[in-house]
Write an enzyme that holds these catalytic residues in place. Structure first.
Site, mmCIF file in Angstrom:
data_model
loop_
_atom_site.group_PDB
_atom_site.id
_atom_site.type_symbol
_atom_site.label_atom_id
_atom_site.label_comp_id
_atom_site.label_asym_id
_atom_site.label_seq_id
_atom_site.Cartn_x
_atom_site.Cartn_y
_atom_site.Cartn_z
ATOM 1 N N PRO A 143 -54.680 11.074 1.067
ATOM 2 C CA PRO A 143 -55.345 10.375 -0.029
ATOM 3 C C PRO A 143 -55.163 11.125 -1.345
ATOM 4 C CG PRO A 143 -56.877 10.975 1.751
ATOM 5 C CD PRO A 143 -55.610 11.680 2.006
ATOM 6 N N GLU A 144 -54.671 10.437 -2.326
ATOM 7 C CA GLU A 144 -54.500 11.017 -3.657
ATOM 8 C C GLU A 144 -55.436 10.283 -4.612
ATOM 9 O OE1 GLU A 144 -52.067 13.295 -4.786
ATOM 10 O OE2 GLU A 144 -51.084 13.644 -2.879
#
Length: 274
Positions: A2-3
DNA sequence: AACACGCCCTGCGCGC
DNA sequence: TGCGCGCAGGGCGTGT
């Protein structure tokens, strides 16, 4: 992993589902992830009052009630998904947040690099995890180019390492550092203070563009833990260099080179990014 | 102040 | 086939 774009997408979805609603129960299947979870305090904060807002700071999702807030960081492998209570729990489900209608948000994190923590109302901006964070790259009030240029004047470290420093700018992880530097035609190994103001103007533009495109590409969905391909459902941005070692550069066809900086993989085009 | 590095953790891909 | 090793990496804490 997850960014920032995925966290932003997650926050928008969770906001839509949660604001104005209360949790009927909050339960933890283990008492620690990276560190002990303040289970009692989180139960108090989340079950006594309805959620009044859901916000994002860097890669942290913050769920607020009038009693305080819960901070959520997904780490490397974390998920925060909405499931029917009848749905079988996936392995590595560490916390369950149940809604009135029976559906539940589940925090799943196999590698346990994530975080769940409580924040008191009065310390919202002073919390140790939040107080040292740098600027939000997508905030309209932020002049990212100017900020990067000014903060880099005394930094001899490589520009890619500098970009990933969350006390300078948040949300630029390993993938977007490589991608934005490729777009800006800047060598990731060049010292941060050697770059000109003009170069930072271009770099800032590329950072904002690549993050925005990723958000538009659509992050994870709340309900489908896995997409039809069996992947976790992260957005499918067309990455130009990240993970493309020995493959042709999309601009000049030279072979993409992989190096290591600060124990992280860096990908660059040796021709475009001299 | 700047910065390098260790640590946390599990899944997966690879080589033998 | 099966096993074991090494890698992946965000961010905090520690040491220089």
């Amino acid at each position: 992993m997850p960014e920032l774009p995925e966290v932003e997408t997650l926050v928008r979805g969770v906001r839509q589902e949660l604001v104005g609603k209360s949790f009927v129960s909050v339960s933890f299947l283990r008492a620690d992830i990276r560190e002990p979870i303040p289970t009692l305090r989180l139960k108090q904060i989340l079950t006594s009052q309805p959620v009044h807002s859901v916000t994002r700071r860097g890669k942290y999702m913050l769920i607020h009630t009038s009693q305080g807030s819960m901070g959520v960081h997904l780490g490397m492998s974390g998920k925060f998904v909405l499931s029917a209570s009848s749905q079988e729990r996936l392995p590595h489900t560490h916390a369950v947040f149940e809604l009135v209608d029976g559906r539940q948000f589940r925090f799943i994190d196999p590698r346990r690099f994530g975080r769940l923590f409580s924040i008191e109302c009065e310390e919202l901006n002073e919390h140790p995890f939040l107080s040292k964070l740098g600027v939000e790259p997508l905030n309209d009030d932020v002049n990212l180019a100017k900020h990067l240029f000014q903060s880099s004047r005394s930094k001899s470290q490589a520009v890619k390492v500098f970009l990933m420093d969350s006390s300078v700018v948040v949300g630029v992880g390993n993938i977007y550092a490589s991608e934005s530097l490729w777009r800006a035609k800047i060598n990731p190994h060049v010292s941060a203070k050697q770059l000109t103001s003009k170069m930072y103007t271009n770099l800032a533009r590329q950072i904002i563009k690549v993050l925005s495109e990723a958000i538009l590409a659509g992050g994870t969905t709340l309900k489908d833990y896995r997409n039809k391909d069996g992947n976790p459902g992260y957005f499918q941005l067309n990455l130009a260099v990240y993970g493309r070692e020995a493959k042709p550069c999309r601009k000049c066809a030279a072979m993409i080179v992989k190096t290591t900086q600060a124990a992280r993989s860096t990908y660059q085009c040796p021709i475009c990014q001299k």
